[in-house]
Design a protein around this motif. Structure first.
Motif, PDB file in Angstrom:
ATOM      1  N   GLY A  95     121.133  -6.863  12.829  1.00  0.00           N
ATOM      2  CA  GLY A  95     122.132  -5.910  13.304  1.00  0.00           C
ATOM      3  C   GLY A  95     123.215  -5.609  12.288  1.00  0.00           C
ATOM      4  N   MET A  96     123.042  -6.051  11.058  1.00  0.00           N
ATOM      5  CA  MET A  96     124.058  -5.851  10.025  1.00  0.00           C
ATOM      6  C   MET A  96     124.373  -4.371   9.853  1.00  0.00           C
ATOM      7  SD  MET A  96     125.883  -7.671   7.814  1.00  0.00           S
ATOM      8  CE  MET A  96     124.992  -9.127   7.238  1.00  0.00           C
ATOM      9  N   LYS A  97     125.668  -4.070   9.751  1.00  0.00           N
ATOM     10  CA  LYS A  97     126.101  -2.719   9.419  1.00  0.00           C
ATOM     11  C   LYS A  97     126.365  -2.643   7.919  1.00  0.00           C
ATOM     12  CE  LYS A  97     128.122  -1.447  13.874  1.00  0.00           C
ATOM     13  NZ  LYS A  97     129.328  -0.912  14.580  1.00  0.00           N
ATOM     14  N   TRP A  98     125.897  -1.562   7.315  1.00  0.00           N
ATOM     15  CA  TRP A  98     126.035  -1.352   5.881  1.00  0.00           C
ATOM     16  C   TRP A  98     126.960  -0.166   5.618  1.00  0.00           C
ATOM     17  CZ3 TRP A  98     123.170  -3.570   1.641  1.00  0.00           C
ATOM     18  CH2 TRP A  98     122.253  -4.551   2.014  1.00  0.00           C
ATOM     19  N   ILE A  99     127.916  -0.371   4.725  1.00  0.00           N
ATOM     20  CA  ILE A  99     128.740   0.729   4.231  1.00  0.00           C
ATOM     21  C   ILE A  99     128.437   0.881   2.746  1.00  0.00           C
ATOM     22  CG2 ILE A  99     131.064   1.639   3.927  1.00  0.00           C
ATOM     23  CD1 ILE A  99     131.980  -0.214   6.188  1.00  0.00           C
ATOM     24  N   LEU A 100     128.009   2.067   2.367  1.00  0.00           N
ATOM     25  CA  LEU A 100     127.721   2.367   0.967  1.00  0.00           C
ATOM     26  C   LEU A 100     128.665   3.454   0.486  1.00  0.00           C
ATOM     27  CD1 LEU A 100     123.826   2.590   1.159  1.00  0.00           C
ATOM     28  CD2 LEU A 100     125.217   0.566   0.657  1.00  0.00           C
ATOM     29  N   ILE A 101     129.191   3.308  -0.706  1.00  0.00           N
ATOM     30  CA  ILE A 101     130.006   4.351  -1.304  1.00  0.00           C
ATOM     31  C   ILE A 101     129.341   4.743  -2.616  1.00  0.00           C
ATOM     32  CG2 ILE A 101     131.631   2.630  -2.256  1.00  0.00           C
ATOM     33  CD1 ILE A 101     133.793   4.912  -1.903  1.00  0.00           C
ATOM     34  N   LEU A 102     128.951   5.999  -2.703  1.00  0.00           N
ATOM     35  CA  LEU A 102     128.163   6.507  -3.823  1.00  0.00           C
ATOM     36  C   LEU A 102     129.020   7.382  -4.730  1.00  0.00           C
ATOM     37  CD1 LEU A 102     124.889   7.543  -1.931  1.00  0.00           C
ATOM     38  CD2 LEU A 102     125.592   5.271  -2.744  1.00  0.00           C
ATOM     39  N   ARG A 103     128.595   7.483  -5.960  1.00  0.00           N
ATOM     40  CA  ARG A 103     129.284   8.268  -6.987  1.00  0.00           C
ATOM     41  C   ARG A 103     128.236   9.012  -7.793  1.00  0.00           C
ATOM     42  NH1 ARG A 103     133.196   5.166 -11.355  1.00  0.00           N
ATOM     43  NH2 ARG A 103     134.191   7.001 -12.320  1.00  0.00           N
ATOM     44  N   HIS A 104     128.601  10.137  -8.384  1.00  0.00           N
ATOM     45  CA  HIS A 104     127.626  10.842  -9.211  1.00  0.00           C
ATOM     46  C   HIS A 104     126.969   9.826 -10.153  1.00  0.00           C
ATOM     47  CE1 HIS A 104     125.734  13.476 -12.072  1.00  0.00           C
ATOM     48  NE2 HIS A 104     126.102  14.549 -11.387  1.00  0.00           N
ATOM     49  N   PRO A 105     125.628   9.784 -10.188  1.00  0.00           N
ATOM     50  CA  PRO A 105     124.952   8.752 -10.980  1.00  0.00           C
ATOM     51  C   PRO A 105     125.345   8.721 -12.455  1.00  0.00           C
ATOM     52  CG  PRO A 105     123.400   9.759  -9.472  1.00  0.00           C
ATOM     53  CD  PRO A 105     124.665  10.565  -9.374  1.00  0.00           C
ATOM     54  N   VAL A 106     125.619   9.864 -13.047  1.00  0.00           N
ATOM     55  CA  VAL A 106     126.032   9.872 -14.452  1.00  0.00           C
ATOM     56  C   VAL A 106     127.402   9.215 -14.603  1.00  0.00           C
ATOM     57  CG1 VAL A 106     126.672  11.331 -16.410  1.00  0.00           C
ATOM     58  CG2 VAL A 106     124.639  11.880 -15.061  1.00  0.00           C
ATOM     59  N   ARG A 220     137.072   7.385 -22.015  1.00  0.00           N
ATOM     60  CA  ARG A 220     136.977   8.841 -22.076  1.00  0.00           C
ATOM     61  C   ARG A 220     135.879   9.350 -21.149  1.00  0.00           C
ATOM     62  NH1 ARG A 220     136.125  12.395 -27.621  1.00  0.00           N
ATOM     63  NH2 ARG A 220     136.389  14.473 -26.659  1.00  0.00           N
ATOM     64  N   ARG A 221     136.258  10.210 -20.215  1.00  0.00           N
ATOM     65  CA  ARG A 221     135.285  10.792 -19.292  1.00  0.00           C
ATOM     66  C   ARG A 221     134.492  11.913 -19.966  1.00  0.00           C
ATOM     67  NH1 ARG A 221     138.428   6.880 -17.007  1.00  0.00           N
ATOM     68  NH2 ARG A 221     138.258   6.825 -14.749  1.00  0.00           N
ATOM     69  N   LEU A 222     133.339  12.201 -19.372  1.00  0.00           N
ATOM     70  CA  LEU A 222     132.566  13.364 -19.800  1.00  0.00           C
ATOM     71  C   LEU A 222     133.102  14.609 -19.111  1.00  0.00           C
ATOM     72  CD1 LEU A 222     128.960  11.884 -19.537  1.00  0.00           C
ATOM     73  CD2 LEU A 222     130.203  12.372 -21.643  1.00  0.00           C
ATOM     74  N   ARG A 223     133.151  15.696 -19.840  1.00  0.00           N
ATOM     75  CA  ARG A 223     133.601  16.959 -19.249  1.00  0.00           C
ATOM     76  C   ARG A 223     132.457  17.572 -18.451  1.00  0.00           C
ATOM     77  NH1 ARG A 223     133.441  22.305 -20.648  1.00  0.00           N
ATOM     78  NH2 ARG A 223     132.507  21.822 -22.683  1.00  0.00           N
ATOM     79  N   ARG A 224     132.706  17.801 -17.167  1.00  0.00           N
ATOM     80  CA  ARG A 224     131.692  18.420 -16.311  1.00  0.00           C
ATOM     81  C   ARG A 224     131.251  19.765 -16.895  1.00  0.00           C
ATOM     82  NH1 ARG A 224     130.818  17.023 -10.852  1.00  0.00           N
ATOM     83  NH2 ARG A 224     131.245  14.799 -10.598  1.00  0.00           N
TER      84      ARG A 224
END
Length: 256
Positions: A95-106, A220-224
């Motif tokens: 009965g476990m509840k799962w919370i997932l938080i996702l981000r753009h894979p790159v 340094r982030r990548l520019r979208r």
């Protein structure tokens, strides 16, 4: 037999926003998380499949300061990564509840990469680390220890959300899984936490909730839309296509 002590998990994904989400959840007076956020019980090298629910609960108990919370959870993001871990969790608590938080894979992979660089555990340039990943992980597919290449260098693998969700839904029904997005938590934390409280079956905490910025990597982030961004999206093209086709996870600038 008593119910399992742990009733919910923030089970992934690493570098997706689990630290911020766990800090907001832990602020609720009726909820307890491990004092170090991540208990790493089901991925512990000493884990024994013969352990009973009581055995696992006894090992979990040492990770908590609170004794009388209404809900106990764990926020170990590697749990979603490997089918063996999901299977162990299902055996412990169906009965476990799962919370997932996702981000753009790159963006998730880049954040993960810079974390490993800062820890002195990565020396390849980002593009080469992605290109070499399958070879680096080849002999470590079942090694979930914290020092294994699977834990350190799984930049693309951890962003293959369709594969991970396929496994998770093979053990748990959809109504026990809440999928969130990193950008939603960043831009509208109150609305996201309202969904979390409803999912967990608790009332929102009294008073005004505080949602401060918890952690931001200094790199340094990548520019979208830039040339390098388009190259890395091309490298992730199969993972991105599977996420859209199987789970409707679009990662356009407006959606994520």
């Amino acid at each position: 037999m008593s119910d399992p002590r742990i009733s919910f998990l923030v089970g992934g994904v690493q570098k997706g926003g689990t630290t911020a989400l766990a800090s907001f959840i832990a602020a609720h007076p009726d909820i307890a998380l491990p004092r170090q956020k991540e208990a790493h019980l089901f991925d512990d090298a000493a884990f024994d499949p013969s352990w009973s629910v009581a055995d696992i609960d006894a090992r979990y108990a040492m990770h908590f300061d609170a004794e009388h919370a209404r809900l106990f959870g764990d926020a170990t993001p590697i749990y979603i990564l490997h089918p063996v871990l999901v299977r162990r969790i299902a055996a412990y608590n169906p009965g476990m509840k799962w919370i997932l938080i996702l981000r753009h894979p790159v963006e998730r992979a880049l954040s993960h990469y810079h974390m490993e660089r800062a820890r002195g555990r990565e020396y390849l340039p980002f593009w080469l680390a992605l290109a070499c990943e399958s070879r680096r992980l080849r002999a470590y597919g079942d090694d979930c220890s914290r020092d294994s290449p699977l834990s350190r260098h799984s930049y693309r693998l951890r962003g293959d959300y369709a594969r991970q969700l396929d496994v998770l839904y093979g053990f748990f029904p959809h109504d026990q899984v809440l999928v969130l997005r990193n950008a939603e938590l960043s831009h509208a934390p109150g609305a996201v936490m309202a969904r979390v409280w409803e999912f967990l079956g608790v009332d929102p905490p009294a008073g005004d909730e505080s949602h401060p910025r918890v952690f931001e990597g200094h790199y340094r982030r990548l520019r979208r839309g830039g040339l390098r961004w388009r190259f890395y999206e091309w490298l992730f093209r199969r993972e991105l296509a599977a996420q859209v086709e199987r789970y409707g996870l679009h990662w356009s600038a407006a959606a994520d």
